[in-house]
Design a protein around this motif. Structure first.
Motif, short mmCIF file in Angstrom:
data_model
loop_
_atom_site.label_atom_id
_atom_site.label_comp_id
_atom_site.label_asym_id
_atom_site.label_seq_id
_atom_site.Cartn_x
_atom_site.Cartn_y
_atom_site.Cartn_z
N MET A 1 -44.90 4.10 50.10
CA MET A 1 -43.73 4.86 49.72
C MET A 1 -42.96 5.24 50.98
O MET A 1 -43.55 5.70 51.95
N ASP A 2 -41.64 5.05 50.95
CA ASP A 2 -40.80 5.34 52.11
C ASP A 2 -40.49 6.83 52.15
O ASP A 2 -40.06 7.43 51.16
N ARG A 3 -40.69 7.42 53.33
CA ARG A 3 -40.38 8.83 53.51
C ARG A 3 -38.95 9.03 53.99
O ARG A 3 -38.33 10.03 53.70
N SER A 4 -38.43 8.05 54.74
CA SER A 4 -37.08 8.17 55.26
C SER A 4 -36.35 6.84 55.11
O SER A 4 -36.87 5.79 55.48
N VAL A 5 -35.14 6.92 54.58
CA VAL A 5 -34.34 5.72 54.33
C VAL A 5 -32.99 5.89 55.01
O VAL A 5 -32.36 6.94 54.90
N LEU A 6 -32.56 4.87 55.71
CA LEU A 6 -31.27 4.85 56.38
C LEU A 6 -30.31 3.97 55.60
O LEU A 6 -30.65 2.83 55.27
N VAL A 7 -29.12 4.50 55.31
CA VAL A 7 -28.08 3.72 54.64
C VAL A 7 -26.83 3.71 55.52
O VAL A 7 -26.09 4.68 55.56
N PRO A 8 -26.61 2.62 56.27
CA PRO A 8 -25.38 2.51 57.05
C PRO A 8 -24.21 2.31 56.09
O PRO A 8 -24.31 1.52 55.14
N MET A 9 -23.12 3.03 56.31
CA MET A 9 -21.98 2.92 55.40
C MET A 9 -20.69 2.62 56.14
O MET A 9 -20.49 3.06 57.26
N ASP A 10 -19.84 1.87 55.45
CA ASP A 10 -18.45 1.73 55.83
C ASP A 10 -17.67 1.96 54.54
O ASP A 10 -18.21 2.50 53.59
N ASP A 11 -16.42 1.56 54.52
CA ASP A 11 -15.63 1.83 53.30
C ASP A 11 -15.61 0.66 52.33
O ASP A 11 -14.68 0.50 51.56
N SER A 12 -16.69 -0.13 52.31
CA SER A 12 -16.73 -1.31 51.45
C SER A 12 -17.54 -1.07 50.18
O SER A 12 -18.45 -0.25 50.17
N PRO A 13 -17.21 -1.82 49.13
CA PRO A 13 -18.03 -1.74 47.91
C PRO A 13 -19.51 -2.07 48.14
O PRO A 13 -20.37 -1.40 47.57
N PRO A 14 -19.86 -3.07 48.99
CA PRO A 14 -21.28 -3.33 49.21
C PRO A 14 -22.04 -2.13 49.81
O PRO A 14 -23.19 -1.89 49.47
N SER A 15 -21.39 -1.36 50.68
CA SER A 15 -22.11 -0.21 51.24
C SER A 15 -22.29 0.89 50.20
O SER A 15 -23.30 1.58 50.19
N ARG A 16 -21.33 1.02 49.30
CA ARG A 16 -21.49 1.98 48.20
C ARG A 16 -22.63 1.54 47.27
O ARG A 16 -23.42 2.36 46.81
N ALA A 17 -22.71 0.23 47.03
CA ALA A 17 -23.79 -0.31 46.20
C ALA A 17 -25.14 -0.07 46.88
O ALA A 17 -26.14 0.22 46.22
N ALA A 18 -25.17 -0.18 48.20
CA ALA A 18 -26.42 0.06 48.94
C ALA A 18 -26.84 1.52 48.80
O ALA A 18 -28.03 1.81 48.60
#
Length: 139
Positions: free
Chosen positions: A1-18
């Protein structure tokens, strides 16, 4: 089980989906949203004022993205950590993940192929190659 998750974001639909994927798949993890102000694309001819304006715009953009991300997280009942960094996106993302002891990276991909991928590269692909933690790429 992951304790910490990183989600890099920009203003794209794929990053919102991530982000949506991370919130759904890792509801008990500490989720950090990272926005990287890309310093690889100069805005002027080395003018420090131009670089500062570019950085200020990046900070403003990150605030807008973080507000969006926090609204989405609130719908899932999750609190986010938000961080803005400057640098080369893939290198900065991978370095942040390693330095902060992140267990998993979830990021979007623009799914570039052919010549576009050759000339523009893929940040997601570079992160996969540079980091020592599992990376989930969401289209």
């Amino acid at each position: 089980m992951d304790r910490s998750v990183l989600v890099p974001m920009d203003d794209s639909p794929p990053s919102r989906a991530a982000l949506e994927h991370a919130l759904s798949s890792h509801p008990d993890a500490e989720i950090t949203v990272l926005y990287v102000v890309d310093t690889t694309h100069p805005v002027g001819y080395g003018d420090l004022f131009t670089l500062a304006a570019h950085t200020d715009h990046g900070a403003e953009r990150s605030e807008e993205l973080f507000e969006e991300a926090e609204q989405l997280a609130e719908e899932h009942g999750v609190e986010l950590i938000t961080v803005t960094e400057q640098g080369v996106p893939a290198r900065t993302i991978a370095g942040f993940a390693d330095e902060q002891g992140i267990d998993h990276v979830v990021m979007g991909s623009h799914c570039r192929t052919g010549v576009n991928r050759l000339f523009l590269g893929s940040v997601a692909e570079r992160v996969v190659r540079r980091t020592s933690v599992p990376v989930t790429v969401v289209p």
